[in-house]
Design a protein around this motif. Structure first.
Motif, PDB file in Angstrom:
ATOM      1  N   LYS A 166      52.427  -9.695   6.193  1.00 19.93           N
ATOM      2  CA  LYS A 166      53.747 -10.086   5.230  1.00 19.93           C
ATOM      3  C   LYS A 166      54.513 -11.249   5.773  1.00 19.93           C
ATOM      4  O   LYS A 166      55.626 -11.336   5.549  1.00 19.93           O
ATOM      5  CB  LYS A 166      54.518  -8.759   5.200  1.00 19.93           C
ATOM      6  CG  LYS A 166      53.698  -7.468   4.507  1.00 19.93           C
ATOM      7  CD  LYS A 166      53.114  -7.782   3.308  1.00 19.93           C
ATOM      8  CE  LYS A 166      52.125  -6.448   2.863  1.00 19.93           C
ATOM      9  NZ  LYS A 166      51.511  -6.742   1.407  1.00 19.93           N
ATOM     10  N   THR A 254      61.229   2.968  -7.223  1.00 17.48           N
ATOM     11  CA  THR A 254      60.818   1.665  -7.026  1.00 17.48           C
ATOM     12  C   THR A 254      61.954   1.124  -7.704  1.00 17.48           C
ATOM     13  O   THR A 254      61.970   1.305  -8.874  1.00 17.48           O
ATOM     14  CB  THR A 254      59.525   1.181  -7.504  1.00 17.48           C
ATOM     15  OG1 THR A 254      58.508   2.132  -6.891  1.00 17.48           O
ATOM     16  CG2 THR A 254      59.109  -0.199  -7.394  1.00 17.48           C
ATOM     17  N   THR A 257      62.006  -1.077 -11.751  1.00 18.07           N
ATOM     18  CA  THR A 257      60.979  -0.485 -12.907  1.00 18.07           C
ATOM     19  C   THR A 257      61.724   0.754 -13.607  1.00 18.07           C
ATOM     20  O   THR A 257      62.662   1.369 -13.288  1.00 18.07           O
ATOM     21  CB  THR A 257      59.826   0.114 -11.800  1.00 18.07           C
ATOM     22  OG1 THR A 257      60.189   1.481 -11.126  1.00 18.07           O
ATOM     23  CG2 THR A 257      59.202  -0.811 -10.716  1.00 18.07           C
ATOM     24  N   TRP A 280      62.931  -7.707 -11.969  1.00 23.50           N
ATOM     25  CA  TRP A 280      61.542  -7.015 -12.339  1.00 23.50           C
ATOM     26  C   TRP A 280      60.542  -8.109 -12.620  1.00 23.50           C
ATOM     27  O   TRP A 280      59.583  -8.436 -12.366  1.00 23.50           O
ATOM     28  CB  TRP A 280      61.598  -5.982 -13.716  1.00 23.50           C
ATOM     29  CG  TRP A 280      60.464  -5.751 -14.237  1.00 23.50           C
ATOM     30  CD1 TRP A 280      59.927  -6.222 -15.334  1.00 23.50           C
ATOM     31  CD2 TRP A 280      58.977  -5.279 -13.668  1.00 23.50           C
ATOM     32  NE1 TRP A 280      58.710  -5.966 -15.768  1.00 23.50           N
ATOM     33  CE2 TRP A 280      58.133  -5.207 -14.585  1.00 23.50           C
ATOM     34  CE3 TRP A 280      58.984  -4.464 -12.466  1.00 23.50           C
ATOM     35  CZ2 TRP A 280      57.046  -4.543 -14.494  1.00 23.50           C
ATOM     36  CZ3 TRP A 280      57.854  -3.842 -12.344  1.00 23.50           C
ATOM     37  CH2 TRP A 280      56.814  -3.945 -13.401  1.00 23.50           C
ATOM     38  N   GLU A 282      60.815 -11.806 -12.050  1.00 28.18           N
ATOM     39  CA  GLU A 282      60.905 -12.522 -11.107  1.00 28.18           C
ATOM     40  C   GLU A 282      61.327 -12.434  -9.729  1.00 28.18           C
ATOM     41  O   GLU A 282      61.385 -13.378  -8.906  1.00 28.18           O
ATOM     42  CB  GLU A 282      61.582 -14.009 -11.662  1.00 28.18           C
ATOM     43  CG  GLU A 282      61.579 -14.277 -13.183  1.00 28.18           C
ATOM     44  CD  GLU A 282      60.014 -14.995 -13.254  1.00 28.18           C
ATOM     45  OE1 GLU A 282      59.514 -15.615 -12.162  1.00 28.18           O
ATOM     46  OE2 GLU A 282      59.558 -15.183 -14.446  1.00 28.18           O
ATOM     47  N   ALA A 284      59.805 -10.958  -7.021  1.00 23.13           N
ATOM     48  CA  ALA A 284      58.835 -10.489  -6.010  1.00 23.13           C
ATOM     49  C   ALA A 284      59.119 -10.768  -4.586  1.00 23.13           C
ATOM     50  O   ALA A 284      58.858 -10.171  -3.520  1.00 23.13           O
ATOM     51  CB  ALA A 284      57.357 -11.067  -6.603  1.00 23.13           C
ATOM     52  N   TYR A 287      61.570  -7.927  -3.453  1.00 22.53           N
ATOM     53  CA  TYR A 287      60.961  -6.927  -3.406  1.00 22.53           C
ATOM     54  C   TYR A 287      59.851  -6.658  -4.455  1.00 22.53           C
ATOM     55  O   TYR A 287      59.824  -7.211  -5.701  1.00 22.53           O
ATOM     56  CB  TYR A 287      61.889  -5.701  -3.867  1.00 22.53           C
ATOM     57  CG  TYR A 287      61.239  -4.358  -3.683  1.00 22.53           C
ATOM     58  CD1 TYR A 287      61.131  -3.738  -2.079  1.00 22.53           C
ATOM     59  CD2 TYR A 287      60.549  -3.564  -4.303  1.00 22.53           C
ATOM     60  CE1 TYR A 287      60.575  -2.642  -2.010  1.00 22.53           C
ATOM     61  CE2 TYR A 287      59.647  -2.320  -4.049  1.00 22.53           C
ATOM     62  CZ  TYR A 287      59.849  -2.042  -2.911  1.00 22.53           C
ATOM     63  OH  TYR A 287      59.229  -0.735  -2.532  1.00 22.53           O
ATOM     64  N   PRO A 288      58.454  -6.431  -4.075  1.00 20.90           N
ATOM     65  CA  PRO A 288      57.238  -6.527  -4.810  1.00 20.90           C
ATOM     66  C   PRO A 288      57.079  -5.347  -5.873  1.00 20.90           C
ATOM     67  O   PRO A 288      56.409  -4.623  -5.892  1.00 20.90           O
ATOM     68  CB  PRO A 288      56.046  -6.560  -3.798  1.00 20.90           C
ATOM     69  CG  PRO A 288      56.723  -5.615  -2.595  1.00 20.90           C
ATOM     70  CD  PRO A 288      58.254  -5.790  -2.584  1.00 20.90           C
ATOM     71  N   GLN A 290      56.487  -5.187  -9.036  1.00 20.97           N
ATOM     72  CA  GLN A 290      55.295  -4.848  -9.876  1.00 20.97           C
ATOM     73  C   GLN A 290      54.059  -4.438  -9.081  1.00 20.97           C
ATOM     74  O   GLN A 290      53.276  -3.886  -9.860  1.00 20.97           O
ATOM     75  CB  GLN A 290      55.091  -6.336 -10.572  1.00 20.97           C
ATOM     76  CG  GLN A 290      56.381  -6.910 -11.284  1.00 20.97           C
ATOM     77  CD  GLN A 290      55.876  -7.939 -12.284  1.00 20.97           C
ATOM     78  OE1 GLN A 290      54.631  -8.494 -12.395  1.00 20.97           O
ATOM     79  NE2 GLN A 290      56.909  -8.966 -12.782  1.00 20.97           N
ATOM     80  N   THR A 291      54.013  -4.970  -7.809  1.00 22.14           N
ATOM     81  CA  THR A 291      52.836  -4.337  -7.277  1.00 22.14           C
ATOM     82  C   THR A 291      53.009  -3.018  -6.773  1.00 22.14           C
ATOM     83  O   THR A 291      52.181  -2.291  -7.035  1.00 22.14           O
ATOM     84  CB  THR A 291      52.867  -5.350  -5.912  1.00 22.14           C
ATOM     85  OG1 THR A 291      52.430  -6.724  -6.064  1.00 22.14           O
ATOM     86  CG2 THR A 291      51.535  -4.823  -5.019  1.00 22.14           C
ATOM     87  N   GLN A 292      54.217  -2.719  -6.596  1.00 23.57           N
ATOM     88  CA  GLN A 292      54.362  -1.176  -6.237  1.00 23.57           C
ATOM     89  C   GLN A 292      54.179  -0.386  -7.374  1.00 23.57           C
ATOM     90  O   GLN A 292      53.541   0.890  -7.352  1.00 23.57           O
ATOM     91  CB  GLN A 292      55.710  -0.937  -5.848  1.00 23.57           C
ATOM     92  CG  GLN A 292      56.094  -1.614  -4.299  1.00 23.57           C
ATOM     93  CD  GLN A 292      55.261  -0.971  -3.300  1.00 23.57           C
ATOM     94  OE1 GLN A 292      55.188   0.435  -3.014  1.00 23.57           O
ATOM     95  NE2 GLN A 292      54.825  -1.550  -2.254  1.00 23.57           N
TER      96      GLN A 292
END
Length: 331
Positions: A166, A254, A257, A280, A282, A284, A287-288, A290-292
């Protein structure tokens, strides 16, 4: 009065006072937290100081008749220290009480949970998930529950590799679980090895209250190793939990979200609401989310639990929100 977190009184509080139904309550036991108590009041407040802010975790873990006296007392205490209070991971019942006391309260994200009694990986919606799990197993993955005491070096090596991938990211704290310490015996650790080499792990924390079970908490893996490592470990843990009669597997909070205008309270900040939606879409780099969320949605959660942030005052505070991330060691 305030003190550093110690296991027994905090554990007793989150076990006994489950009215807030906070699935992440066990994080109150993280080392580095502080607790606030008042003589004669049955409960605690958990927080961290960061700069000129005090960042509170959840609402007071307290008996019903002690909840508001503790909140008011802690608010006075923070102000007397010359700090400003911001609360994070409030549940809906907490949020309503804070709003009635003049806090600006907004939804900040959600936590997710799967009901285990009827859970199955059969069916077309889980086909991709089953394929990833099968691939990890074909690559030699062996999953087992292990004692943390015997896995310390392996955890350190996996953490180092994961954080290195990371870009040397800082390990998150406060709203993320830990491994080790005096309450480790209450957590459960599932490991994955290939050819005897540790490649991944997931730590599960207990969840108390009406939706008791376990929370899929801290999880890391060796980057660029076999696909499906985390999925295979979690699937194994689910089989164990189901055999034990566990009702719920929680996937934790999260940010950004599960946002829904219907979850907002009267008096919320429309500007902060807009910011959460923007982060949410833009955010990332911060904090990611969308991936989480993509990982959590693989398991078809049955429950989405909105969570809230509360600012002490008539408007949302961007510096206050930034200090939530400072308390988490994000920067």
């Amino acid at each position: 009065m305030t003190a550093t977190t110690t296991g027994t009184p905090v554990l007793d509080a989150i076990r006994t006072h489950t009215a807030s139904a906070n699935p992440s309550a066990f994080l109150a036991l993280n080392s580095g937290n502080s607790i606030f108590t008042m003589p004669g009041e049955d409960g605690i407040v958990v927080y961290r100081r960061t700069g000129r802010y005090a960042v509170q975790f959840g609402g007071p873990f307290a008996a019903e008749d002690a909840y508001e006296p503790l909140l008011d007392g802690f608010r006075r205490h923070v102000r007397e220290e010359g700090r400003t209070l911001v609360g994070i991971q409030l549940q809906r019942a907490d949020a309503e009480r804070y709003a009635r006391r003049g806090f600006t309260v907004n939804q900040v994200g959600a936590s997710w949970a799967v009901s285990l009694p009827e859970f199955t990986l059969r069916g077309t919606r889980f086909m991709q998930l089953r394929n990833k799990i099968s691939r990890a197993r074909r690559n030699g993955l062996v999953v087992q529950e292990v004692p943390a005491e015997g896995w310390q070096q392996a955890i350190a090596a996996i953490d180092e590799a994961w954080l290195g991938s990371k870009g040397g990211a800082r390990p998150l704290e406060f709203l993320v679980g830990q491994i080790g310490g005096e309450v480790q015996g209450h957590r459960r650790l599932f490991s994955g090895t290939i050819d005897g080499k540790p490649v991944a792990y997931i730590s599960y924390s207990p969840v108390y209250g009406d939706r008791a079970g376990w929370m899929h908490d801290l999880s890391r893996r060796i980057p660029d190793d076999s696909p499906g490592l985390m999925e295979a470990i979690n699937a194994h843990a689910i089989e164990v939990f189901r055999a034990e009669g566990v009702e719920w597997l929680h996937f934790g909070f999260t940010p950004f979200t599960g946002l829904d205008a219907g979850h907002e309270l009267d008096g919320h900040s429309p500007a902060f609401q807009w910011l959460m939606h923007a982060l949410w879409a833009e955010g990332a780099a911060l904090y990611p989310a969308q991936t989480q969320l993509a990982y959590k949605q693989k398991w078809a959660p049955d429950l989405v639990i909105p969570e809230y942030v509360a600012f002490d005052g008539p408007q949302a505070s961007l510096p206050g929100f930034a200090h939530v991330f400072r308390a988490c060691n994000a920067f």
